[in-house]
Scaffold this motif. Structure first.
Motif, PDB file in Angstrom:
ATOM      1  N   ASN A  59       0.808  -1.218   0.000  1.00 35.87           N
ATOM      2  CA  ASN A  59       0.000   0.000   0.000  1.00 35.87           C
ATOM      3  C   ASN A  59       0.845   1.272   0.000  1.00 35.87           C
ATOM      4  N   ALA A 227       0.457  -2.720  -6.536  1.00 37.32           N
ATOM      5  CA  ALA A 227      -0.731  -1.850  -6.537  1.00 37.32           C
ATOM      6  C   ALA A 227      -1.050  -1.308  -7.933  1.00 37.32           C
ATOM      7  N   ILE A 230      -2.458   2.555 -11.049  1.00 34.28           N
ATOM      8  CA  ILE A 230      -2.920   3.438  -9.974  1.00 34.28           C
ATOM      9  C   ILE A 230      -3.618   4.677 -10.525  1.00 34.28           C
ATOM     10  N   GLY A 284      -4.687   0.705  -7.489  1.00 32.49           N
ATOM     11  CA  GLY A 284      -4.450   1.507  -6.299  1.00 32.49           C
ATOM     12  C   GLY A 284      -4.794   2.966  -6.520  1.00 32.49           C
TER      13      GLY A 284
END
Lengths: 287, 106
Positions: A59, A227, A230, A284
């Motif tokens: 994250n 992720a 994004i 993400g």
């Protein structure tokens, strides 16, 4: 006299043995062992940030800063990548002009496979990324390729990542010297300083994760690609892994390479491999 | 101090002052072309090493723009700066061939 000879002989044998050990260690140090290197890479972050749960590194900056993490968790209720995700799902299911779909190009119909990309293709002798595989799928079905950096490509990869959420990154380095070379090239690219700012990828994402660069909090390199793609507020839109590399290069005042150049493919291979065992969290959202 | 040495010192001082006082010669088109060619060659080498810097590209473009507009003083200055930038990027690429290893997590 006999004693002196025995001492000489003993010393010589000791010296030879010591030399043998040293030579072995030198050879061992020169040999590339990606599995050991990945372990060392992960341990570096685990030790540097002992309070961060291992699966949380994917994250990015949110794993480094509690305030940001809370804001992000609230944002996740209506995530900014949602439109791209919906568009990607629809695009994925829409047949090409010849009636085939993306599902025909990928194992398991393209669902839940993000964690296996990029992979080393033995036939081509190169790394194949998900973005590259998607455009190749389009070309094989008589369709024009998409831009590698945003829009449709970001939507498609967003959907494919979403179907793989929680699955652990699982990148293989086959027993092929070219695969090992690709991994090594990616590693070298990652650590090499470039641009007028004299920064490498590692300058920010190894030496300074969690610290601020202007208003941003730097993400750790560990799990940074898990992720992808994004939504970046800075971009006011979605971006792919290619876009991320290009932006990083520009920020260091280096002329970016072409999307999906060998160097970018290799650094994606390296970064994904060292994140093996960490979950896919894409798509993400980043500041 | 001998008379010869004093004479030599004076001569050097006079030459230095003359050089400083003389108005700088305006750059010609030939000066610009030579400076631009040198900068372009260095930039090409940097690109070959896959390590071009964005300021090299923009400074080279500024040199061309000034040269096309007939401002050769500015064009030569920009070309020289572009060459210096390109050479710095070549130095970086060359030294990083080994230096990157120092940053590696082991």
């Amino acid at each position: 006299m006999k004693t002196r000879s025995a001492i000489w002989l003993g010393s010589a044998l000791f010296a030879l043995t010591a030399l043998g050990f040293t030579a072995q260690r030198v050879i061992a140090a020169d040999k590339i062992d990606p599995a050991t290197e990945a372990k060392a890479f992960q341990n570096f972050y685990f030790q540097k940030f002992p309070n961060v749960k291992h699966e949380d590194f994917v994250n990015g900056p949110y794993s480094m800063n509690e305030d940001m993490k809370r804001q992000w968790q609230e944002k996740e209720e209506f995530p900014p990548y949602e439109f791209a995700l919906d568009a990607g799902k629809e695009m994925f299911a829409t047949p090409f002009k010849n009636g085939k779909t993306y599902a025909d190009c990928f194992p398991n119909g393209g669902i839940g496979i993000r964690q296996n990309y990029p992979y080393f293709d033995g036939k081509e002798g190169k790394v194949v990324t998900l973005e590259l595989a998607l455009n190749r799928c389009r070309a094989a079905n008589g369709e024009e390729p998409y831009s590698y950096v945003k829009d449709e490509m970001a939507s498609l990869t967003a959907y494919m990542a979403f179907t793989s959420r929680g699955k652990l990154m699982d990148i293989k380095i086959p027993d092929d010297p070219r695969a090992l070379e690709a991994y090594e090239n990616g590693k070298r690219y990652f650590y090499t300083r470039r641009g007028q700012m004299n920064f490498s990828c590692a300058s920010c994402h190894v030496q300074s994760p969690g610290e601020r660069i202007r208003a941003e909090i730097l993400a750790p390199a560990l799990g940074i690609l898990n992720a992808m793609p994004i939504y970046r507020s800075e971009w006011s839109g979605m971006g792919t892994t290619s876009r991320r590399f290009i932006t990083c290069n520009s920020q260091t005042r280096a002329v970016p390479l072409e999307p999906q150049s060998d160097e970018y493919r290799d650094v994606e291979y390296f970064l994904s491999y060292v994140a093996n065992g960490l979950p896919i969290s894409g798509p993400g959202a980043r500041p | 101090m001998s008379t010869t040495m004093i004479g030599m010192r004076s001569l050097a001082l006079v030459l230095l002052l003359t050089a400083a006082a003389a108005p700088a010669r305006a750059a010609s088109e030939a000066d610009y072309k030579a400076a631009y060619a040198a900068a372009e060659a260095a930039a090409r080498e940097a690109a070959g090493l896959r390590n071009q810097w964005t300021p090299t590209v923009s400074t080279l473009a500024a040199a061309k723009k000034a040269g096309d507009g007939g401002d050769f003083d500015r064009a030569v200055a920009a070309a020289k700066e572009a060459e210096a930038l390109a050479k710095a990027s070549i130095f970086q690429a060359t030294s990083e061939k080994e230096a990157w290893k120092a940053m590696e997590i082991r």
